[in-house]
Design a protein around this motif. Structure first.
Motif, PDB file in Angstrom:
ATOM      1  N   PHE A  71       1.923  -4.263  -7.573  1.00 48.20           N
ATOM      2  CA  PHE A  71       1.652  -5.353  -6.639  1.00 48.20           C
ATOM      3  C   PHE A  71       0.983  -6.558  -7.280  1.00 48.20           C
ATOM      4  O   PHE A  71       0.700  -7.543  -6.607  1.00 48.20           O
ATOM      5  N   GLY A  74      -1.676  -8.789  -5.546  1.00 53.55           N
ATOM      6  CA  GLY A  74      -1.748  -8.327  -4.168  1.00 53.55           C
ATOM      7  C   GLY A  74      -1.372  -9.337  -3.101  1.00 53.55           C
ATOM      8  O   GLY A  74      -1.453  -9.030  -1.904  1.00 53.55           O
ATOM      9  N   LEU A 102      -6.579  -7.330  -5.491  1.00 52.08           N
ATOM     10  CA  LEU A 102      -6.048  -6.873  -4.207  1.00 52.08           C
ATOM     11  C   LEU A 102      -7.171  -6.477  -3.256  1.00 52.08           C
ATOM     12  O   LEU A 102      -7.161  -6.850  -2.078  1.00 52.08           O
ATOM     13  N   VAL A 116      -4.001   2.266  -1.590  1.00 46.95           N
ATOM     14  CA  VAL A 116      -3.908   1.742  -2.951  1.00 46.95           C
ATOM     15  C   VAL A 116      -3.972   2.873  -3.967  1.00 46.95           C
ATOM     16  O   VAL A 116      -4.979   3.579  -4.062  1.00 46.95           O
TER      17      VAL A 116
END
Length: 231
Positions: A71, A74, A102, A116
Motif C-alpha cells: 500500500f 497508504g 498509513l 494492517v
C-alpha cells in the motif's frame, strides 16, 4: 514499537524494510496502533503450522474483504476505507516507513474498517481460505527494472497462483503502473494464472484515488496505465 518481526523464515524477500529514520510521531503510531490493527495468525511466528484463519475474525463479522498488496504510503487504502465503510480492507506492506505513514493517515481519517499486515502479502495468502477476497489492488508495485530481477515482480506465478486461490469467483483484481514493461508482463502473466482481462488503458477507475507514486510518475512525464482483471 511492536515486537512484531516481519521477516518470515520460509521464503526469500527482496526489497527494503526500512528507510529514513522515523519521526517520533510515527514511532508512536507503530507502538500504539499496529498491535490492534494487525491480523492474527498471519506470520510464521504466531502460526507456524500455517493453519487457515477465519476472515470473519479480522473485522468481527462476515463483511466483504478487499486486499491491497503493497500500500505504499497508504493514500489509496485509506481513501477506499472511507469511501466504502461496509467493506473490510487488509493492507500488506513490508516497508515499515510506509506502515507508519498509513497508521498516521488512519488516525487522521478516523476509519475503522482496516487491518494492517506489516509484511509480505504471501504470508497472508498462505493462510486465507479459498475465495476469501472480493477485490484486490496492486498499485505502483516495485518495478524491478533489470531483466534479471523480473522474477521478483509480483506478477509472477509465485504470487498470482496463490492470489487466484484466495479470490472469490468474479472478484476483481486491479493493477496500476507507470512502467510499460511491467504492464506488458502483467498482461501476459495474470491471464495465465486464471484471470480474465476486463480493461486496460490510460483511464483510471471511477473511484481511483491517486498515490504519491503516481504523482511522482506524472511529474517525471511517465504515463500511468490501469488494468482490470476478473477471477
Amino acid at each position: 514499537m511492536s515486537d512484531f518481526d516481519p521477516n518470515p523464515t520460509h521464503r526469500n524477500f527482496y526489497g527494503r524494510r526500512h528507510g529514513k529514520t522515523l519521526r517520533q510521531s510515527q514511532k508512536g503510531y507503530l507502538a500504539d496502533d499496529l498491535g490492534t490493527l494487525r491480523p492474527r495468525g498471519i506470520t510464521v511466528q504466531d502460526n507456524p503450522d500455517r493453519t487457515p484463519i477465519d476472515p470473519a475474525a479480522i473485522f468481527g463479522d462476515d463483511r466483504l474483504i478487499w486486499l491491497e498488496i503493497g500500500f505504499g504510503g497508504g493514500e489509496h487504502m485509506v481513501a477506499m476505507a472511507a469511501r466504502y465503510p461496509q467493506i473490510g480492507i487488509i493492507g500488506c506492506e513490508p516497508f515499515i516507513n510506509g506502515v507508519a505513514m498509513l497508521l498516521g493517515k488512519i488516525r487522521a481519517a478516523g476509519v475503522s474498517n482496516v487491518s494492517v499486515h506489516p509484511g509480505d502479502a504471501r504470508d497472508l495468502m498462505d493462510v486465507l481460505p479459498d475465495g476469501a477476497v472480493a477485490r484486490a489492488f496492486l498499485n505502483y508495485p516495485d518495478p524491478w527494472p533489470k531483466a534479471r530481477h523480473h522474477r521478483r515482480r509480483f506478477v509472477t506465478p509465485e504470487h498470482l497462483i496463490p492470489l487466484h486461490r484466495v479470490m472469490a469467483p468474479g472478484a476483481e483484481f486491479r493493477v496500476a503502473t507507470d512502467i510499460p514493461d511491467y504492464m506488458r508482463q502483467t498482461l501476459e502473466e495474470v491471464p495465465r494464472a486464471g484471470f480474465s482481462l476486463v480493461h486496460e488503458g490510460p483511464e483510471a477507475w471511477d473511484d481511483w484515488h491517486s498515490t504519491r507514486y503516481e504523482q511522482k510518475a506524472l511529474r517525471e512525464g511517465r504515463v500511468p496505465h490501469y488494468a482490470t482483471f476478473r477471477r
